[in-house]
Design a protein around this motif. Structure first.
Motif: not given
Length: 56
Positions: A5-22, A41-44
């Motif tokens: 995850i790059s510094d462009e991250c806005i800490s919304c949490g959408a990626c964490a919710a989608e990650c199948p392996v946490e 997998c690219g879900s994030c």
């Protein structure tokens, strides 16, 4: 190859919710991906509104 995850991250949490392996957790100012747990997998990347996750 694991995603990172790059510094462009806005800490919304959408990626964490989608990650199948946490593999994603909230870090200092942005979310972080555990490269050892990531299955590339690219879900994030699919749900990120700013395109922060990308393959290393």
């Amino acid at each position: 190859m694991a995603y990172k995850i790059s510094d462009e991250c806005i800490s919304c949490g959408a990626c964490a919710a989608e990650c199948p392996v946490e593999a994603i957790s909230e870090g200092d100012g942005k979310y972080e991906i555990d490269a050892d747990a990531c299955v590339s997998c690219g879900s994030c990347a699919d749900v990120c509104p700013v395109g922060a996750p990308a393959e290393e």
